[in-house]
Each structure stands twice: as C-alpha cells, then as structure tokens.
Design a protein around this motif. Sequence first.
Motif, PDB file in Angstrom:
ATOM      1  N   PHE A  75      38.363  52.348  22.168  1.00 12.71           N
ATOM      2  CA  PHE A  75      37.424  52.761  23.208  1.00 12.71           C
ATOM      3  C   PHE A  75      37.412  51.813  24.405  1.00 12.71           C
ATOM      4  O   PHE A  75      36.901  52.142  25.460  1.00 12.71           O
ATOM      5  N   GLY A  76      37.950  50.609  24.231  1.00 15.85           N
ATOM      6  CA  GLY A  76      37.823  49.553  25.235  1.00 15.85           C
ATOM      7  C   GLY A  76      38.319  49.906  26.616  1.00 15.85           C
ATOM      8  O   GLY A  76      37.596  49.790  27.597  1.00 15.85           O
ATOM      9  N   TRP A  77      39.584  50.325  26.734  1.00 16.28           N
ATOM     10  CA  TRP A  77      40.116  50.633  28.049  1.00 16.28           C
ATOM     11  C   TRP A  77      39.479  51.875  28.654  1.00 16.28           C
ATOM     12  O   TRP A  77      39.376  51.999  29.873  1.00 16.28           O
ATOM     13  N   GLY A  78      39.026  52.801  27.817  1.00 15.57           N
ATOM     14  CA  GLY A  78      38.279  53.951  28.342  1.00 15.57           C
ATOM     15  C   GLY A  78      36.995  53.492  29.008  1.00 15.57           C
ATOM     16  O   GLY A  78      36.631  53.969  30.090  1.00 15.57           O
ATOM     17  N   LEU A  79      36.295  52.557  28.366  1.00 24.22           N
ATOM     18  CA  LEU A  79      35.073  51.991  28.956  1.00 24.22           C
ATOM     19  C   LEU A  79      35.382  51.236  30.242  1.00 24.22           C
ATOM     20  O   LEU A  79      34.694  51.407  31.251  1.00 24.22           O
ATOM     21  N   VAL A  80      36.403  50.404  30.192  1.00 24.97           N
ATOM     22  CA  VAL A  80      36.768  49.633  31.385  1.00 24.97           C
ATOM     23  C   VAL A  80      37.086  50.569  32.537  1.00 24.97           C
ATOM     24  O   VAL A  80      36.577  50.413  33.653  1.00 24.97           O
ATOM     25  N   ARG A  81      37.902  51.571  32.292  1.00 23.69           N
ATOM     26  CA  ARG A  81      38.291  52.495  33.365  1.00 23.69           C
ATOM     27  C   ARG A  81      37.130  53.344  33.867  1.00 23.69           C
ATOM     28  O   ARG A  81      37.116  53.748  35.022  1.00 23.69           O
TER      29      ARG A  81
END
Length: 103
Positions: free
Chosen positions: A73-79
């Motif tokens: 989920f990390g890069w989805g949150l960052v983006r």
Amino acid sequence: MLEIVLAEVLNNVVEHALAGRSDGQIVIACNYADQCWFVEVRDNGAEMPDSQLPDGTMPDLDRDLLDMPEGGFGWGLVRSLAQDIGYQRHSTGHNELSFRVPD
C-alpha cells in the motif's frame, strides 16, 4: 499528510535500499513555503529497480478480510498524498527522491 508520506518513504529506504547494510545514510531536507512542504530524501542505498519509481498500484481488496495482503500500500499512499514526485540515481551512488505535500 507529510508524516504519512515520510513514514512510507523512509520505511522503503530502510527495508529495501539499505537492507543488509551497516553504513546506510539518509539525509532529509524540507522547506515550507506557500502552504506546501518541499522535501528531498537522499540515501546511499541500492538503486530503484529499472531506475523507476513504483507505479503505486494498490493491491486488490476485493477478497475476504483474512486474505488481505499485508503490504503493497505504501507507494499508493505516497502517490495519492504527494505531488511532483521525482527520482534520480546520481553517479555518486546516491538516490534522491523529491516531492511536495500541500499543507
């Protein structure tokens, strides 16, 4: 929002770029102007795969609660929270991630 983005970015640096290293370095530079945080994160870890940022595709959540993925989920949150995200691998062996987060 800044705290969430930084937590995800730093977790990825430690978990992936600096994995197994005892000489890891992370430098964070932040500026605040016009109701926006401008951030640069530099590290001396491994290069991003294919010198590209992950696309941030979120895992499929159409499944039973017990079968939900533990990560991804990390890069989805960052983006979704950061803007103007950029990545460079420098010839000095350092990664540089830059982004901005509106206040």
